[in-house]
Design a protein around this motif. Sequence first.
Motif, PDB file in Angstrom:
ATOM      1  N   VAL A  14     -22.911 -50.145  15.510  1.00  0.00           N
ATOM      2  CA  VAL A  14     -22.238 -50.645  16.901  1.00  0.00           C
ATOM      3  C   VAL A  14     -20.933 -49.426  16.584  1.00  0.00           C
ATOM      4  CG1 VAL A  14     -19.611 -52.454  16.441  1.00  0.00           C
ATOM      5  CG2 VAL A  14     -22.511 -52.690  16.075  1.00  0.00           C
ATOM      6  N   GLU A  15     -20.704 -48.403  15.605  1.00  0.00           N
ATOM      7  CA  GLU A  15     -19.653 -48.105  15.438  1.00  0.00           C
ATOM      8  C   GLU A  15     -19.933 -46.534  16.963  1.00  0.00           C
ATOM      9  OE1 GLU A  15     -16.751 -45.376  12.948  1.00  0.00           O
ATOM     10  OE2 GLU A  15     -18.513 -45.809  12.300  1.00  0.00           O
ATOM     11  N   ARG A  16     -21.170 -46.479  16.310  1.00  0.00           N
ATOM     12  CA  ARG A  16     -22.142 -45.011  17.203  1.00  0.00           C
ATOM     13  C   ARG A  16     -21.713 -45.227  18.826  1.00  0.00           C
ATOM     14  NH1 ARG A  16     -27.524 -43.921  14.593  1.00  0.00           N
ATOM     15  NH2 ARG A  16     -26.606 -41.430  16.030  1.00  0.00           N
ATOM     16  N   ALA A  17     -22.232 -46.946  19.619  1.00  0.00           N
ATOM     17  CA  ALA A  17     -22.877 -47.350  20.295  1.00  0.00           C
ATOM     18  C   ALA A  17     -21.682 -47.260  21.398  1.00  0.00           C
ATOM     19  CB  ALA A  17     -23.613 -48.533  20.493  1.00  0.00           C
ATOM     20  N   ALA A  18     -20.175 -47.864  20.761  1.00  0.00           N
ATOM     21  CA  ALA A  18     -19.330 -47.849  21.335  1.00  0.00           C
ATOM     22  C   ALA A  18     -18.800 -46.416  21.809  1.00  0.00           C
ATOM     23  CB  ALA A  18     -18.280 -48.179  20.302  1.00  0.00           C
ATOM     24  N   ARG A  19     -18.612 -45.955  20.848  1.00  0.00           N
ATOM     25  CA  ARG A  19     -17.836 -44.239  20.458  1.00  0.00           C
ATOM     26  C   ARG A  19     -18.565 -43.808  22.070  1.00  0.00           C
ATOM     27  NH1 ARG A  19     -15.790 -40.862  17.132  1.00  0.00           N
ATOM     28  NH2 ARG A  19     -15.789 -38.484  17.839  1.00  0.00           N
ATOM     29  N   ARG A  34     -27.521 -52.028  28.166  1.00  0.00           N
ATOM     30  CA  ARG A  34     -28.162 -50.427  28.047  1.00  0.00           C
ATOM     31  C   ARG A  34     -28.397 -50.876  26.565  1.00  0.00           C
ATOM     32  NH1 ARG A  34     -26.287 -46.831  31.296  1.00  0.00           N
ATOM     33  NH2 ARG A  34     -26.635 -45.194  29.501  1.00  0.00           N
ATOM     34  N   HIS A  35     -30.034 -49.838  26.519  1.00  0.00           N
ATOM     35  CA  HIS A  35     -30.275 -50.028  24.914  1.00  0.00           C
ATOM     36  C   HIS A  35     -29.484 -49.114  24.279  1.00  0.00           C
ATOM     37  CE1 HIS A  35     -33.251 -53.090  27.099  1.00  0.00           C
ATOM     38  NE2 HIS A  35     -33.504 -51.357  27.770  1.00  0.00           N
ATOM     39  N   PHE A  36     -29.732 -49.018  22.557  1.00  0.00           N
ATOM     40  CA  PHE A  36     -28.788 -48.522  21.845  1.00  0.00           C
ATOM     41  C   PHE A  36     -30.246 -47.515  20.938  1.00  0.00           C
ATOM     42  CE2 PHE A  36     -27.216 -46.827  17.459  1.00  0.00           C
ATOM     43  CZ  PHE A  36     -26.245 -46.037  18.253  1.00  0.00           C
ATOM     44  N   HIS A  37     -30.434 -46.393  20.961  1.00  0.00           N
ATOM     45  CA  HIS A  37     -31.004 -45.456  20.419  1.00  0.00           C
ATOM     46  C   HIS A  37     -30.571 -44.879  19.218  1.00  0.00           C
ATOM     47  CE1 HIS A  37     -33.155 -46.080  24.116  1.00  0.00           C
ATOM     48  NE2 HIS A  37     -32.246 -45.597  24.459  1.00  0.00           N
ATOM     49  N   GLU A  38     -31.433 -45.107  17.667  1.00  0.00           N
ATOM     50  CA  GLU A  38     -30.418 -45.164  16.658  1.00  0.00           C
ATOM     51  C   GLU A  38     -30.883 -43.621  16.698  1.00  0.00           C
ATOM     52  OE1 GLU A  38     -29.591 -47.598  14.715  1.00  0.00           O
ATOM     53  OE2 GLU A  38     -30.015 -49.231  15.030  1.00  0.00           O
ATOM     54  N   ASP A  39     -32.293 -43.274  17.434  1.00  0.00           N
ATOM     55  CA  ASP A  39     -32.250 -41.485  17.071  1.00  0.00           C
ATOM     56  C   ASP A  39     -31.225 -40.807  16.854  1.00  0.00           C
ATOM     57  OD1 ASP A  39     -32.883 -42.398  19.298  1.00  0.00           O
ATOM     58  OD2 ASP A  39     -35.441 -41.057  18.871  1.00  0.00           O
ATOM     59  N   THR A  40     -30.747 -40.885  18.183  1.00  0.00           N
ATOM     60  CA  THR A  40     -29.895 -40.170  19.126  1.00  0.00           C
ATOM     61  C   THR A  40     -28.736 -40.783  19.243  1.00  0.00           C
ATOM     62  OG1 THR A  40     -30.749 -40.992  21.351  1.00  0.00           O
ATOM     63  CG2 THR A  40     -31.754 -39.384  20.903  1.00  0.00           C
ATOM     64  N   GLY A  41     -28.511 -42.109  18.979  1.00  0.00           N
ATOM     65  CA  GLY A  41     -26.674 -42.324  18.434  1.00  0.00           C
ATOM     66  C   GLY A  41     -26.406 -42.413  20.303  1.00  0.00           C
TER      67      GLY A  41
END
Length: 504
Positions: free
Chosen positions: A248-253, A274-281
Amino acid sequence: MTTTTDLVSYEDALASYDPVMGLEVHVELGTHTKMFCGCSTALGAEPNSQTCPTCLGLPGSLPVVNATGVESAIRIGLALNCEIAEWCRFARKNYFYPDMPKNFQTSQYDEPIAFNGYLDVQLEDGETFRVEIERAHMEEDTGKSTHVGGATGRIHGAQHSLLDYNRAGIPLIEIVTKPIVGAGERAPEVAKAYVRELRELIRALGVSEARMEMGQMRCDVNLSLMPKGSDKFGTRSETKNVNSLRSVERAARFEIMRHAAVLSSGGTIIQETRHFHEDTGSTTSGRVKEEAEDYRYFPEPDLVPVAPSREWVEELRTALPELPLVRRNRLLGEWGISATDMQAILNAGALDPIVATIEAGADAASARKWWMGELARSANESGKALDELAITPEQVARVTKLVASGDLNDKLARQVIEGVLAGEGTPDEVVEKRGLKVVSDEGALTTAVEEAIAGNPAIADKIRSGKVAAAGALVGAVMKATRGQADAARVKELILEKLGVSEG
């Protein structure tokens, strides 16, 4: 118009723009049956085995509202300081997607069960930030699509898709914030803190386990930027189904930096999911976002309105448990620890295990010591959460009692915990099987001390001459001889007695 994925630095983005966030959190309720039918919600069943004509949307089937789902929604609303509607209705949200067997979702639109609330959240430095709540409404979950073939697991590039409707119809509460403004550079931290506090609140209410990694709680992060000095919100993006606090924090940033790059280059933000990618943030484009009118909402004709009596609402209000922020502030005082210490406990997921260990008879300091030390290390090494370890708070409390009574020292206690985690039995059984009790027999200790003195005459002479610190070497020799099972403090006393030296 541009869809550039170039980024500006976070600092540069915040120098020119103020972020505006809106967080939509979906919580799967822990009911035994679905929201509008009697199908089981148990996890792990064979695909499509927990379905019926109602949750599959077959002609002639009629829904019935899950009373526990309504009660859970009211309790969540009350805990979020919301007003509870005296009368509200369900609505049909119409759209086609393969995991929607009815081609519409039964939800609530302009008449939610709870509205106009707030949740105070604590940031890592102890500052409190108030997040205003727009609404909390009831709805049902969709089925699950599995896209087979292709590299990403998404529909693009897949060879075919499989649909499991077991999840279709599971009760959901969607909690929507009002626009979050004024957080500035701390906006991503506020987003993370809000979702964490909301998760703790949901768990305290007992309405869901809120396991984000299992999809029981997921967050959509809406973000836009407005130029410094402006009060007009920008076009928003919605990063869907983010399933961890860190994400959540990384997606907002990431979205703050992406939006700033687009706007600074003269481009236009597209309103899209949009889709969030855990590996790259990072995030990537999904689909153009619909507006409310695109869903053609209309009142659900097959369900009667929900009209909770004021007496029932007040009964539920008086029965609410102690809420997480109040509880933490109470424990801070009782335990005598700092806000930083409490934050570390929260980050480790150790608060509930520590409290349960204290309730089982351990003192607060010992409970914190073992959960935040040896057990946190074991959890990290195994990649598990603390509450997934094969040891109970009652067992940890028993270990602390064995240490307090002198039956174990810390070194032996670590071995006992290791044995319990390995499935060797209860703490007492591990002590018995491994022969781990502290050697308290004075005769055996005296013999070991005499042998250590005789085997190290030079060190013994140093101690006799007044260099008491040298006794550590003899204590070490005794501990080695007793396989760590001696009481080190008592060993030192015996050494000094034998050599005629006082501690002072």
